[in-house]
Design an enzyme around this catalytic site. Sequence first.
Site, PDB file in Angstrom:
ATOM      1  CG  ASP A  15      -1.783   1.154   1.398  1.00 59.18           C
ATOM      2  OD1 ASP A  15      -2.435   1.529   0.404  1.00 59.18           O
ATOM      3  OD2 ASP A  15      -1.825   1.723   2.497  1.00 59.18           O
ATOM      4  CB  ALA A  17      -1.394   7.040   2.421  1.00 58.44           C
ATOM      5  CB  ALA A  48     -12.304  11.639   7.610  1.00 63.02           C
ATOM      6  CG  MET A  52      -7.691   5.128   5.114  1.00 61.33           C
ATOM      7  SD  MET A  52      -7.968   6.492   3.955  1.00 61.33           S
ATOM      8  CE  MET A  52      -8.350   7.799   5.095  1.00 61.33           C
ATOM      9  CE  LYS A  56      -8.032   7.814  -1.075  1.00 66.68           C
ATOM     10  NZ  LYS A  56      -7.814   7.045   0.156  1.00 66.68           N
ATOM     11  CG  HIS A  59     -13.218   7.135   2.193  1.00 67.96           C
ATOM     12  ND1 HIS A  59     -12.017   6.704   2.721  1.00 67.96           N
ATOM     13  CD2 HIS A  59     -13.767   7.918   3.165  1.00 67.96           C
ATOM     14  CE1 HIS A  59     -11.869   7.206   3.941  1.00 67.96           C
ATOM     15  NE2 HIS A  59     -12.923   7.954   4.224  1.00 67.96           N
ATOM     16  NE  ARG A 163      -6.868  -0.475  -1.091  1.00 67.96           N
ATOM     17  CZ  ARG A 163      -5.785   0.171  -0.650  1.00 67.96           C
ATOM     18  NH1 ARG A 163      -4.621  -0.422  -0.583  1.00 67.96           N
ATOM     19  NH2 ARG A 163      -5.882   1.432  -0.278  1.00 67.96           N
ATOM     20  CG  ASP A 189      -2.629   1.982   6.422  1.00 64.90           C
ATOM     21  OD1 ASP A 189      -3.160   2.989   6.934  1.00 64.90           O
ATOM     22  OD2 ASP A 189      -2.557   1.817   5.188  1.00 64.90           O
TER      23      ASP A 189
END
Length: 275
Positions: A15, A17, A48, A52, A56, A59, A163, A189
């Site tokens: 990944d 970030a 927010a 994650m 986006k 999200h 994902r 993460d």
Amino acid sequence: MKYQNPNTLQAAILDWAGTVVDFGSFAPTQIFVEAFAEFDVQVSIEEARGPMGMGKWDHIRTLCDQPQVAERYRKAFGRTPTDDDVTAIYERFMPLQIEKIAEHSALIPGALETIAALRAQGIKIGSCSGYPKQVMDKVVELAATNGYIADHVVATDEVPNGRPWPAQALANVIALGIDDVAACVKIDDTVPGILEGRRAGMWTVALTCSGNALGLTYEQFRALDAATLASERKRIETLFAGSRPHYLIDTITDLPGVIADINQRLGRGEMPQSA
């Protein structure tokens, strides 16, 4: 020809970030807060962080589906958010993200050395992210100036489904010429990122301290006392439990020991799908 199990790892799918760059995964989360604020809808950093790992747009849709966020939107606009509203927020999110991505582009301490150690073992470095290509290109460019260049990159909008679907991880398998998904390890993460790796048939490693779940800077992480750190690790392990990662480690610097263990397990004939 008789099929033979792989006996060593061939690729690590990383990944971005919270894994290799942006300790604490601040770039995407802060921009979600700012994008919603431009529509006079307040979203906390904790809210927010919830979805994650997804693409986006998805999200933002997931955030808008949360009852408390939907109610704030209804108070501002007289309706709960539609897909068109989600797209409007997303279209504001994108330029904000590109504009501010450099503020959180630093490599995670020890990442370069760890990746070099993997490459020294002949392991290829794939990568994927919840970022769309327009943002991912900027992230890749900034990482290259800091010395990190992955062998392959797959953005969330370069596959039919991001994902937790396995498409991005599997796109790396194809591009890197890997002959068995069991010879791959996915490092992430977020829960969607671990589910992605699981569904792709790979080994999975969840990062508990460098990413979204802990949500601290490197300096804040290093300043935690032992009791607090132990408590946070336990909390984060519970968050990941449903996605069943094969391993949980603090940061990418702990990865070489995991790689050695996976190679031993492959050598014994173990496979990630049954582990």
